[in-house]
Design a protein around this motif. Structure first.
Motif, PDB file in Angstrom:
ATOM      1  N   ARG A 143       0.866  -1.126  -0.071  1.00 34.26           N
ATOM      2  CA  ARG A 143       0.047   0.060  -0.070  1.00 34.26           C
ATOM      3  C   ARG A 143       0.784   1.439   0.040  1.00 34.26           C
ATOM      4  O   ARG A 143       0.528   1.932  -0.840  1.00 34.26           O
ATOM      5  N   LEU A 144       1.957   1.328   0.785  1.00 31.77           N
ATOM      6  CA  LEU A 144       2.920   2.296   0.947  1.00 31.77           C
ATOM      7  C   LEU A 144       3.637   2.536  -0.562  1.00 31.77           C
ATOM      8  O   LEU A 144       3.662   3.808  -0.765  1.00 31.77           O
ATOM      9  N   ARG A 145       3.970   1.487  -1.248  1.00 33.46           N
ATOM     10  CA  ARG A 145       4.419   1.527  -2.384  1.00 33.46           C
ATOM     11  C   ARG A 145       3.481   2.252  -3.472  1.00 33.46           C
ATOM     12  O   ARG A 145       4.050   2.814  -4.272  1.00 33.46           O
ATOM     13  N   ASP A 146       2.259   1.685  -3.328  1.00 30.88           N
ATOM     14  CA  ASP A 146       1.380   2.197  -4.161  1.00 30.88           C
ATOM     15  C   ASP A 146       1.156   3.655  -4.291  1.00 30.88           C
ATOM     16  O   ASP A 146       0.832   4.258  -5.151  1.00 30.88           O
ATOM     17  N   TYR A 147       1.158   4.235  -2.982  1.00 31.01           N
ATOM     18  CA  TYR A 147       1.193   5.636  -2.807  1.00 31.01           C
ATOM     19  C   TYR A 147       2.059   6.439  -3.581  1.00 31.01           C
ATOM     20  O   TYR A 147       1.974   7.613  -3.949  1.00 31.01           O
ATOM     21  N   LEU A 148       3.438   5.860  -3.676  1.00 28.07           N
ATOM     22  CA  LEU A 148       4.550   6.445  -4.142  1.00 28.07           C
ATOM     23  C   LEU A 148       4.394   6.203  -5.826  1.00 28.07           C
ATOM     24  O   LEU A 148       4.445   7.514  -6.298  1.00 28.07           O
ATOM     25  N   ASP A 187      13.590   5.772  -6.275  1.00 25.78           N
ATOM     26  CA  ASP A 187      14.414   5.354  -5.415  1.00 25.78           C
ATOM     27  C   ASP A 187      13.975   5.085  -4.143  1.00 25.78           C
ATOM     28  O   ASP A 187      14.315   3.951  -3.408  1.00 25.78           O
ATOM     29  N   MET A 188      12.967   5.682  -3.591  1.00 21.22           N
ATOM     30  CA  MET A 188      12.124   5.356  -2.260  1.00 21.22           C
ATOM     31  C   MET A 188      11.607   3.984  -2.360  1.00 21.22           C
ATOM     32  O   MET A 188      11.565   3.265  -1.516  1.00 21.22           O
ATOM     33  N   ALA A 189      10.744   3.827  -3.463  1.00 17.98           N
ATOM     34  CA  ALA A 189       9.982   2.635  -3.692  1.00 17.98           C
ATOM     35  C   ALA A 189      10.989   1.389  -3.687  1.00 17.98           C
ATOM     36  O   ALA A 189      10.927   0.425  -3.366  1.00 17.98           O
ATOM     37  N   ALA A 190      12.259   1.668  -4.412  1.00 16.10           N
ATOM     38  CA  ALA A 190      13.269   0.521  -4.423  1.00 16.10           C
ATOM     39  C   ALA A 190      13.907   0.289  -3.248  1.00 16.10           C
ATOM     40  O   ALA A 190      14.235  -0.936  -3.034  1.00 16.10           O
ATOM     41  N   VAL A 210      -1.634   4.357   6.594  1.00 10.70           N
ATOM     42  CA  VAL A 210      -2.252   2.821   6.420  1.00 10.70           C
ATOM     43  C   VAL A 210      -3.370   2.786   7.247  1.00 10.70           C
ATOM     44  O   VAL A 210      -3.934   1.594   7.125  1.00 10.70           O
ATOM     45  N   ASP A 211      -3.714   3.642   8.080  1.00 14.49           N
ATOM     46  CA  ASP A 211      -4.747   3.726   9.009  1.00 14.49           C
ATOM     47  C   ASP A 211      -6.067   4.069   8.511  1.00 14.49           C
ATOM     48  O   ASP A 211      -6.204   5.407   8.202  1.00 14.49           O
ATOM     49  N   ASP A 212      -7.009   3.258   8.021  1.00 15.70           N
ATOM     50  CA  ASP A 212      -8.044   3.989   7.140  1.00 15.70           C
ATOM     51  C   ASP A 212      -9.145   4.741   7.941  1.00 15.70           C
ATOM     52  O   ASP A 212      -9.725   5.652   7.432  1.00 15.70           O
ATOM     53  N   ALA A 213      -8.737   4.975   9.184  1.00 13.66           N
ATOM     54  CA  ALA A 213      -9.572   5.977  10.015  1.00 13.66           C
ATOM     55  C   ALA A 213      -9.119   7.312   9.547  1.00 13.66           C
ATOM     56  O   ALA A 213     -10.130   8.454   9.578  1.00 13.66           O
ATOM     57  N   TYR A 214      -8.199   7.543   9.181  1.00 14.00           N
ATOM     58  CA  TYR A 214      -7.598   8.824   8.622  1.00 14.00           C
ATOM     59  C   TYR A 214      -7.958   9.126   7.286  1.00 14.00           C
ATOM     60  O   TYR A 214      -7.852  10.341   6.950  1.00 14.00           O
ATOM     61  N   GLY A 215      -8.134   8.371   6.397  1.00 13.02           N
ATOM     62  CA  GLY A 215      -8.724   8.342   5.173  1.00 13.02           C
ATOM     63  C   GLY A 215      -7.672   9.084   4.218  1.00 13.02           C
ATOM     64  O   GLY A 215      -8.158  10.159   3.317  1.00 13.02           O
ATOM     65  N   ILE A 216      -6.422   9.065   4.524  1.00  6.13           N
ATOM     66  CA  ILE A 216      -5.417   9.409   3.641  1.00  6.13           C
ATOM     67  C   ILE A 216      -5.215   8.671   2.273  1.00  6.13           C
ATOM     68  O   ILE A 216      -4.984   7.579   2.367  1.00  6.13           O
ATOM     69  N   VAL A 217      -5.435   9.218   0.980  1.00  3.34           N
ATOM     70  CA  VAL A 217      -5.402   8.494   0.088  1.00  3.34           C
ATOM     71  C   VAL A 217      -4.301   8.652  -0.909  1.00  3.34           C
ATOM     72  O   VAL A 217      -4.203   7.862  -2.033  1.00  3.34           O
ATOM     73  N   GLY A 218      -3.430   9.302  -0.437  1.00  5.81           N
ATOM     74  CA  GLY A 218      -2.121   9.566  -1.509  1.00  5.81           C
ATOM     75  C   GLY A 218      -1.252  10.710  -1.324  1.00  5.81           C
ATOM     76  O   GLY A 218      -1.550  11.509  -0.460  1.00  5.81           O
ATOM     77  N   TRP A 219      -0.517  10.739  -2.011  1.00  2.21           N
ATOM     78  CA  TRP A 219       0.625  12.109  -1.951  1.00  2.21           C
ATOM     79  C   TRP A 219       0.512  13.154  -3.268  1.00  2.21           C
ATOM     80  O   TRP A 219       0.048  12.601  -4.306  1.00  2.21           O
TER      81      TRP A 219
END
Length: 280
Positions: A7-12, A270-273, A244-253
Motif C-alpha cells: 500500500r505504501l509503495r502504491d502511494y509512491l 528510489d524510495m520505492a526501490a 495505512v490507518d483507514d480511520a484517517y482517510g489519507i489516499v495519497g501524496w
C-alpha cells in the motif's frame, strides 16, 4: 511483501504532481508514467489561460491533467462558465479550486468558497473538484476562519490536498480534527518534491509556514541546514502509520514539484526501490 508495504509503495507510484505553467514543463513531464495526475497552478503573472493551455497539452500527452481555478483571477460568472466550458471541451474533467495569489480580486470571487458556490448554483460543476486544506495556521487567515472555510468548502468538493507542512504530528492531528468535525473527504498529503533547498526555504517563508519553520528549528537547529536535508522520504516515513490507518482517510501524496519534475520522480522511484519489508 505485506499488504501494508504494498500500500505504501502504491502511494509512491501513484502520487500526484503539481507543476507551474512555464516553458518546457510539458517536455519535462514526459519523464512521468503515463496517466499520472498532473495539476497545473494558476498565478497572476501567467494568467488563467496559461494554466488551461498547459493542462490541455498535458492531457494530450496522456496525463490526467487538473487545472487550478484561482477565484481571485476570475472576473464574474460568465467568465467562470467560459472557463469551465473550455475545460469540458478540452477533456479536462477535474479542477482544483484555490483562492489565488492576486492581491485583490478581479471581480466577484474573493475566495475559493465563493467560486465553489457559484459553480454549484450555475450547475456547471466539473466531474471532480479538489480544494486546499491547512494543517497549521494560515499566514493571513485566523484558525477559526480557516476551519469554517474548510468545512463549508468540503460540501462542494471531492477531496482535499493539504498545504505544505513539515511536522507529521501536526498533519496527523489536522486530519484527525477534520474527521471529528464530520469532514469525510479523502485527503492527499501535500509535500515538496525533490526541490532545491534555497528555493524551498524561500517558498516556505513566502507562504507563511510559521509553525513548520519553528518545528524545523527545534528539530535541526538551523532552518537552512534542515531544508538542505529535506527529502519527501523523511515525511513519508513519519506519516506511514497514519497513511495505512483507514480511520484517517489519507489516499495519497500530492508533490509540489516547482517544476523539479525529473528529480522528484527519480526520488520516488528510489524510495520505492529502497522500501523494505516492514512487520505488520
Amino acid at each position: 511483501m505485506s499488504t501494508r508495504t504494498q500500500r505504501l509503495r502504491d502511494y509512491l507510484t501513484h502520487a500526484r504532481f503539481e507543476v507551474l505553467p512555464l516553458r518546457g514543463v510539458v517536455e519535462q513531464a514526459r519523464y512521468l508514467p503515463a496517466s499520472t495526475t498532473v495539476t497545473v497552478t494558476s498565478s497572476p503573472t501567467k494568467g488563467v489561460d496559461a494554466t488551461l493551455d498547459t493542462a490541455a497539452r498535458l492531457r494530450d500527452e496522456g496525463f490526467h491533467a487538473v487545472p487550478h481555478l484561482a477565484a481571485r483571477m476570475i472576473t464574474d460568472r460568465a467568465h467562470l462558465s467560459e472557463l469551465v466550458d473550455r475545460c469540458a471541451r478540452w477533456g479536462l474533467s477535474e479542477v482544483f479550486v484555490v483562492a489565488g495569489d492576486a492581491q485583490s480580486p478581479a471581480g466577484e470571487f474573493p475566495d475559493s468558497l465563493s467560486l465553489l458556490r457559484a459553480m454549484d448554483e450555475l450547475g456547471i460543476r466539473p466531474s471532480r473538484v479538489g480544494i486546499t486544506g491547512y494543517p497549521e495556521t494560515h499566514a493571513f487567515i485566523s484558525d477559526a476562519a480557516t476551519i469554517q472555510a474548510t468545512d463549508e468548502k468540503s460540501r462542494y468538493a471531492d477531496y482535499i490536498v493539504s498545504q505544505i507542512c513539515y511536522d507529521p504530528d501536526t498533519i496527523a492531528s489536522w486530519v484527525k480534527a477534520l474527521r471529528a468535525r464530520g469532514v469525510t473527504l479523502p485527503v492527499h498529503i501535500g509535500a515538496p518534491g525533490a526541490v532545491d533547498p534555497t528555493k524551498l526555504l524561500r517558498i516556505s517563508m513566502k507562504i507563511g509556514l510559521g509553525d513548520s519553520m519553528r518545528f524545523l528549528r527545534k528539530q535541526h537547529g538551523v532552518v537552512t541546514k534542515l531544508l538542505s536535508r529535506y527529502t519527501p522520504e523523511n515525511l513519508f516515513d513519519e506519516l506511514s502509520p497514519y497513511i495505512v490507518d483507514d480511520a484517517y482517510g489519507i489516499v495519497g501524496w500530492h508533490l509540489f514539484t516547482f517544476n523539479e519534475i525529473t528529480k522528484t520522480q527519480q526520488c520516488l522511484q528510489d524510495m520505492a526501490a529502497r522500501m523494505q519489508e516492514v512487520p505488520a
